[in-house]
Design a protein around this motif. Structure first.
Motif, mmCIF file in Angstrom:
data_model
loop_
_atom_site.group_PDB
_atom_site.id
_atom_site.type_symbol
_atom_site.label_atom_id
_atom_site.label_comp_id
_atom_site.label_asym_id
_atom_site.label_seq_id
_atom_site.Cartn_x
_atom_site.Cartn_y
_atom_site.Cartn_z
ATOM 1 N N GLN A 115 3.900 5.556 -5.760
ATOM 2 C CA GLN A 115 3.733 5.622 -7.208
ATOM 3 C C GLN A 115 2.641 6.608 -7.605
ATOM 4 N N ALA A 116 1.572 6.666 -6.814
ATOM 5 C CA ALA A 116 0.507 7.625 -7.099
ATOM 6 C C ALA A 116 1.029 9.054 -6.986
ATOM 7 N N GLU A 170 0.829 -1.204 0.000
ATOM 8 C CA GLU A 170 0.000 0.000 0.000
ATOM 9 C C GLU A 170 0.868 1.260 0.000
ATOM 10 N N LYS A 229 2.105 1.759 -3.462
ATOM 11 C CA LYS A 229 1.075 2.336 -4.329
ATOM 12 C C LYS A 229 0.933 3.830 -4.089
ATOM 13 N N GLN A 230 1.008 4.248 -2.813
ATOM 14 C CA GLN A 230 0.923 5.674 -2.500
ATOM 15 C C GLN A 230 2.097 6.428 -3.108
#
Length: 204
Positions: free
Chosen positions: A180-181, A174, A177-178
């Motif tokens: 990369q976002a 998670e 993902k943060q």
């Protein structure tokens, strides 16, 4: 990997950090660029060793405490370097780290600094988020040259395409993902606007 908020980089003082999962990773001292006393680790208590072992087991890296552009020791040191530089030298520092990242082959040794540099460039673009001086540089940045926008975007693209870099090194998916976002948001701001092509009125 994600750092513990209580063990992060301390601006203006020495901070103890570990980097696990990277070549040569292990216990090391990373003092701030603004104060680098000669520090060494000669011994560690059993309790201290157990704490570090637990942090390692839980995937905690004290050199990284968040997913933002300046939430790690390398980026914080880069912010210190920008603060210490003369105002007219700051753009050159940012350009240098971005250029070296774009042209790098193999291990991206300035990956985190390049992300921080890209965030500073994006802050001057329409829709960009301002960089908080509590995290980034305390001194004002100059108005950057227009070409830095494309260079910063290319540096982020190089980082995101690196299969052995930070994109694959997060213990908690998670957090990855943060991270990369966040890079995707920066690239959306940095991407040069599409140029409209004028249409000619050909008439009947």
């Amino acid at each position: 990997m994600i750092g513990h908020a209580g063990f992060g980089h301390v601006r203006g003082s020495a901070a103890l950090s570990t980097e696990w999962g990277r070549p040569g990773g292990g216990l090391r001292l990373r003092p701030s660029a603004k104060a680098r006393p000669a520090l060494t680790v000669t011994a560690m208590s059993v309790a201290g060793a157990r704490i570090l072992a637990q942090l390692h087991e839980e995937g905690i890296c004290m050199g990284t405490w968040g997913t933002g552009p300046f939430d790690n020791d390398a980026a914080a040191d880069f912010a210190d370097a920008l603060d210490d530089a003369e105002p007219e030298e700051r753009e050159a520092l940012i350009r240098g780290v971005l250029t070296r990242t774009v042209n790098a082959t193999g291990w991206l040794i300035e990956e985190q600094e390049a992300v921080a540099a890209a965030a500073l460039v994006a802050a001057q673009c329409p829709g960009g988020d301002l960089v908080d001086t509590a995290d980034g540089p305390e001194e004002p940045m100059p108005v950057f040259s227009d070409d830095l926008r494309e260079l910063a975007d290319k540096a982020l693209a190089r980082i995101m395409s690196d299969e052995t870099g930070s994109a694959s090194n997060w213990v908690d998916p998670e957090n990855g993902k943060q991270w990369q976002a966040g890079l995707n948001r920066l690239r959306a701001v940095l991407a040069p606007p599409e140029r409209s092509i004028p249409l000619f009125d050909v008439g009947p």
